[in-house]
Design a protein around this motif. Structure first.
Motif, PDB file in Angstrom:
ATOM      1  N   MET A 121       0.894  -1.021   0.006  1.00 21.46           N
ATOM      2  CA  MET A 121      -0.186  -0.039   0.015  1.00 21.46           C
ATOM      3  C   MET A 121       0.787   1.394  -0.054  1.00 21.46           C
ATOM      4  N   ALA A 122       0.276   2.334  -0.628  1.00 21.84           N
ATOM      5  CA  ALA A 122       1.042   3.393  -0.715  1.00 21.84           C
ATOM      6  C   ALA A 122       0.840   4.339   0.444  1.00 21.84           C
ATOM      7  N   LEU A 123       1.638   5.205   1.032  1.00 23.35           N
ATOM      8  CA  LEU A 123       1.285   6.119   1.964  1.00 23.35           C
ATOM      9  C   LEU A 123       0.294   7.211   1.699  1.00 23.35           C
ATOM     10  N   ARG A 124      -0.611   7.163   2.550  1.00 23.55           N
ATOM     11  CA  ARG A 124      -1.687   7.947   2.243  1.00 23.55           C
ATOM     12  C   ARG A 124      -2.057   8.917   3.506  1.00 23.55           C
ATOM     13  N   PHE A 125      -2.423   9.966   3.224  1.00 18.41           N
ATOM     14  CA  PHE A 125      -2.936  10.953   4.427  1.00 18.41           C
ATOM     15  C   PHE A 125      -4.510  11.475   4.199  1.00 18.41           C
ATOM     16  N   LYS A 126      -5.188  11.541   5.202  1.00 19.04           N
ATOM     17  CA  LYS A 126      -6.441  12.337   5.069  1.00 19.04           C
ATOM     18  C   LYS A 126      -6.035  13.742   5.198  1.00 19.04           C
ATOM     19  N   ASN A 127      -6.368  14.589   3.994  1.00 16.26           N
ATOM     20  CA  ASN A 127      -6.208  15.915   3.986  1.00 16.26           C
ATOM     21  C   ASN A 127      -7.226  16.739   4.362  1.00 16.26           C
ATOM     22  N   SER A 128      -7.207  17.590   5.466  1.00 15.88           N
ATOM     23  CA  SER A 128      -8.248  18.307   5.847  1.00 15.88           C
ATOM     24  C   SER A 128      -8.807  19.189   4.799  1.00 15.88           C
ATOM     25  N   PHE A 129      -7.842  19.650   3.739  1.00 20.49           N
ATOM     26  CA  PHE A 129      -8.192  20.412   2.727  1.00 20.49           C
ATOM     27  C   PHE A 129      -9.330  19.836   1.795  1.00 20.49           C
ATOM     28  N   SER A 130      -8.975  18.527   1.430  1.00 14.02           N
ATOM     29  CA  SER A 130     -10.157  17.990   0.472  1.00 14.02           C
ATOM     30  C   SER A 130     -10.894  16.933   1.224  1.00 14.02           C
ATOM     31  N   ARG A 131     -10.635  16.773   2.638  1.00 14.95           N
ATOM     32  CA  ARG A 131     -11.530  15.728   3.447  1.00 14.95           C
ATOM     33  C   ARG A 131     -11.504  14.440   3.046  1.00 14.95           C
ATOM     34  N   VAL A 132     -10.530  14.048   1.945  1.00 17.12           N
ATOM     35  CA  VAL A 132     -10.222  12.701   2.058  1.00 17.12           C
ATOM     36  C   VAL A 132      -9.130  12.190   1.939  1.00 17.12           C
ATOM     37  N   LYS A 133      -8.699  10.821   2.101  1.00 18.63           N
ATOM     38  CA  LYS A 133      -7.423  10.146   1.919  1.00 18.63           C
ATOM     39  C   LYS A 133      -6.793  10.390   0.540  1.00 18.63           C
ATOM     40  N   GLU A 134      -5.537  10.883   0.742  1.00 23.76           N
ATOM     41  CA  GLU A 134      -4.834  11.241  -0.551  1.00 23.76           C
ATOM     42  C   GLU A 134      -3.615  10.483  -0.749  1.00 23.76           C
ATOM     43  N   ASP A 135      -2.939  10.062  -1.866  1.00 26.28           N
ATOM     44  CA  ASP A 135      -1.640   9.275  -1.721  1.00 26.28           C
ATOM     45  C   ASP A 135      -0.724  10.439  -1.370  1.00 26.28           C
ATOM     46  N   PHE A 136       0.307  10.055  -0.813  1.00 22.86           N
ATOM     47  CA  PHE A 136       1.306  11.170  -0.584  1.00 22.86           C
ATOM     48  C   PHE A 136       2.263  11.066  -1.655  1.00 22.86           C
ATOM     49  N   VAL A 137       2.631  12.231  -2.000  1.00 21.32           N
ATOM     50  CA  VAL A 137       3.484  12.370  -3.079  1.00 21.32           C
ATOM     51  C   VAL A 137       4.296  13.673  -2.659  1.00 21.32           C
ATOM     52  N   PRO A 138       5.732  13.632  -2.273  1.00 16.56           N
ATOM     53  CA  PRO A 138       6.392  14.798  -1.889  1.00 16.56           C
ATOM     54  C   PRO A 138       6.820  15.624  -2.937  1.00 16.56           C
ATOM     55  N   ILE A 139       6.966  17.078  -2.689  1.00 17.74           N
ATOM     56  CA  ILE A 139       7.057  18.076  -3.790  1.00 17.74           C
ATOM     57  C   ILE A 139       8.454  17.650  -4.268  1.00 17.74           C
ATOM     58  N   GLU A 140       9.579  17.468  -3.390  1.00 21.55           N
ATOM     59  CA  GLU A 140      10.661  16.911  -3.921  1.00 21.55           C
ATOM     60  C   GLU A 140      10.977  15.450  -3.667  1.00 21.55           C
ATOM     61  N   ASP A 141      11.382  14.827  -4.720  1.00 22.48           N
ATOM     62  CA  ASP A 141      11.464  13.382  -4.388  1.00 22.48           C
ATOM     63  C   ASP A 141      12.209  13.014  -3.227  1.00 22.48           C
ATOM     64  N   GLY A 142      11.739  12.146  -2.350  1.00 22.67           N
ATOM     65  CA  GLY A 142      12.745  11.616  -1.168  1.00 22.67           C
ATOM     66  C   GLY A 142      12.792  12.467   0.048  1.00 22.67           C
ATOM     67  N   LYS A 143      12.191  13.872  -0.185  1.00 15.00           N
ATOM     68  CA  LYS A 143      12.110  14.676   0.830  1.00 15.00           C
ATOM     69  C   LYS A 143      10.763  15.075   1.367  1.00 15.00           C
ATOM     70  N   VAL A 144      10.774  15.498   2.839  1.00 19.03           N
ATOM     71  CA  VAL A 144       9.540  16.011   3.115  1.00 19.03           C
ATOM     72  C   VAL A 144       9.608  16.975   4.084  1.00 19.03           C
ATOM     73  N   LYS A 145       8.917  18.031   3.983  1.00 18.12           N
ATOM     74  CA  LYS A 145       9.012  19.578   4.697  1.00 18.12           C
ATOM     75  C   LYS A 145       7.660  19.530   5.488  1.00 18.12           C
ATOM     76  N   ILE A 146       7.770  19.573   6.951  1.00 14.38           N
ATOM     77  CA  ILE A 146       6.711  19.617   7.837  1.00 14.38           C
ATOM     78  C   ILE A 146       6.779  20.784   8.755  1.00 14.38           C
ATOM     79  N   TYR A 147       5.486  21.142   8.714  1.00 17.04           N
ATOM     80  CA  TYR A 147       5.493  22.631   9.770  1.00 17.04           C
ATOM     81  C   TYR A 147       4.427  22.318  10.827  1.00 17.04           C
ATOM     82  N   THR A 148       4.577  22.365  11.897  1.00 18.87           N
ATOM     83  CA  THR A 148       3.699  22.243  13.259  1.00 18.87           C
ATOM     84  C   THR A 148       3.780  23.414  13.874  1.00 18.87           C
ATOM     85  N   CYS A 149       2.465  23.870  14.279  1.00 21.61           N
ATOM     86  CA  CYS A 149       2.492  25.149  15.091  1.00 21.61           C
ATOM     87  C   CYS A 149       2.725  24.570  16.423  1.00 21.61           C
ATOM     88  N   GLY A 150       3.839  25.097  16.981  1.00 20.68           N
ATOM     89  CA  GLY A 150       4.198  24.870  18.279  1.00 20.68           C
ATOM     90  C   GLY A 150       3.518  25.604  19.583  1.00 20.68           C
TER      91      GLY A 150
END
Length: 467
Positions: free
Chosen positions: A1-30
């Motif tokens: 199975m491919a990695l997928r996340f429920k995206n609040s924006f679309s309200r459905v689970k979407e396959d995760f495709v990073p913007i840049e291959d192999g890299k993921v950039k995450i921001y969390t409100c601290g």
RNA sequence: GGCGCCAUGGCCAAGUGGUAAGGCAAGAGUCUGCAACACUUUUAUUCUCCAGUUCGAAUCUGGAUGGCGCCUCCA
């Protein structure tokens, strides 16, 4: 199975495709550091940590940014009440927060920027928003003109035209074009005391939302992969963040919005007046190790409310002991004959673990698979059907799962009282040899009193600390 | 009023159309001087309720009941 996340924006689970291959950039409100963080705050940060660790497990190069909000109304109010400078006031809570992250077994954020270190960036963004027609100034206050941003309300699924103007909105102390416009910059008032910044757009302080747009842009770029936070931040905070960032750049800022549900306590919303409000420190004071809290906070799917109870905490402690005893006992297992079934168990578990976490971080499902594995391997061990090589492979697999869960806890070998414990264990062994079971049992009971649990085995007596 | 989430054994919890994972707790047994650890084993003909769709429903549809959240302080 491919990695997928429920995206609040679309309200459905979407396959995760990073913007840049192999890299993921995450921001969390601290955290806003005006107090000790409560267990609900940590629930949100906890699945962020699991997310991050799982992406690392999947061999992504992860950049994780968690900001510290060190300027807001409550900080001004409470620091003044305590007659402390803003810096002195927040330092207590910043230090406590970092300690708490540590006791809960968090990876340190790659970048942990402070809002007040980015005032220049905020001023520039506000100026840019004014230039582009998304912001305006009244009496030194700057506001975001939400009618200028056509997608405003899309994340939270709110119809802005239908919003009632409630008491809280009209009670706002600043004048605005529209009641729903939010503050980017607040002009200095006498009550702010010595908390202000002199800037090209005037003397004052930033609004709450602008900092996250500025810091995410600075450290992750105009367009990054994942933004996380609690559900309550979806509106207005994240909605405003989108309006600011995208108003500024004219293009999409975040691909996946992940929002975690709240923690409730004994079935009720946590609140000080109900008496069910707990900081992490309150829980630790009651004798629970941080890792026990970690287990409880992370073991429920992040988009589901988590009902925190002390009964649940006790159950978490027991589960955690089984998990850790498994690893410890496996490490000291000498190895026996193989019946060649271990490899299959390992492969099955690895697949089940990854399938569960791939599906929008289903930690409960992943834990079910891990506990199946624990039973399967323990059975092989009990029947002496696990070879030394298989033992090593099982351990390697388990430790790779633990790189995501981080439920392993260690007894420090340089513990000052460990030699004393060893000597008591020897005394007990002698007593047992002399059939003085009363003394042997007393030694065991005394140690238990100190939080030391003894376990006899063929290879001698082991001890562990109660968590 | 608008938008949304949830309801599975004593407790926690996965499963989202093919006949109920897992953890804790409890009972019985093996091991043990006794414990603890570990293993074996028992515990939901059933998923809040009522209708419907289907060969088949915890899963889909409609309704009811109960709990929770957001609608400019909030993780």
């Amino acid at each position: 199975m491919a990695l997928r996340f429920k995206n609040s924006f679309s309200r459905v689970k979407e396959d995760f495709v990073p913007i840049e291959d192999g890299k993921v950039k995450i921001y969390t409100c601290g955290p806003t550091v005006y107090n000790f963080q409560h267990i609900g705050n940590f629930r949100t940060f906890m699945w962020g940590d699991i997310l991050r660790r799982y992406l690392k497990y999947k061999k992504y190069d992860v950049t994780y940014v968690m900001n510290i909000t060190d300027i807001d109304d409550k900080i001004i109010r409470d620091s003044q009440a305590q007659k402390k400078s803003r810096k002195e006031f927040i330092q207590t809570y910043v230090d406590a927060f970092l300690e708490d992250l540590d006791s809960l077994g968090f990876l340190k954020p790659d970048v942990q920027p402070y809002a007040t270190d980015h005032i220049d960036g905020m001023v520039e963004m506000i100026q840019k928003l004014v230039e582009r027609g998304f912001a305006y100034e009244i009496g030194g206050n700057y506001y975001y003109k939400i009618s200028a941003f056509k997608d405003y309300g899309k994340l939270a699924n709110l119809d802005m035209d239908g919003l009632k103007v409630g008491a809280r909105v009209s009670a706002d102390e600043y004048e605005k074009d529209s009641a729903s416009d939010f503050a980017l910059w607040k002009a200095y008032q006498e009550t702010d005391g010595d908390i202000f910044w002199d800037t090209p757009i005037g003397k004052g302080r930033p609004g709450w939302h602008i900092e996250c747009s500025v810091m995410s842009q600075k450290y992750l770029g105009n367009h990054f992969d994942i933004h996380t936070g609690g559900v309550d931040l979806m509106f207005p905070h994240h909605e405003n963040e989108i309006a600011q960032s995208e108003g500024c750049t004219g293009s999409k800022s975040v691909n996946y919005w992940l929002h975690g549900e709240h923690l409730i306590v004994e079935g009720k919303k946590m609140s000080k007046s109900v008496g069910n409000f707990f900081t992490l420190r309150d829980i630790i004071e009651k004798g629970y190790a941080g890792v026990v809290v970690r287990y409880l906070l992370s073991s429920t799917y992040y988009r589901q409310q988590l009902n925190f109870t002390f009964q649940g905490l006790d159950a978490a402690r027991s589960s955690l002991e089984r998990y850790n005893d498994f690893i410890t006992n496996l490490e000291s297992y000498a190895g026996g004959e193989s019946d060649n079934s271990a490899a299959e168990f390992i492969a099955k578990t690895k697949k089940g673990f990854e399938d569960a976490l791939d599906d929008d971080l289903n930690v409960s499902g992943a834990l079910g698979v891990v506990f199946d594995f624990i039973r399967d391997i323990n059975r092989l061990k009990a029947e002496n059907k696990l070879s030394a090589d298989e033992r090593d492979n099982a351990l390697t697999a388990m430790l790779s799962f633990d790189s995501v869960l981080n439920f392993r806890y260690h007894i420090s070998s340089d513990d000052s009282d460990s030699s004393e414990i060893e000597s008591l264990i020897q005394q007990r062994a002698d007593a047992k040899k002399n059939k003085d079971f009363a003394l042997a049992d007393k030694i065991r009971a005394d140690l238990l009193e100190q939080g030391i649990i003894l376990e006899d085995s063929r290879d001698g007596t082991k001890w562990k600390k109660k968590v």
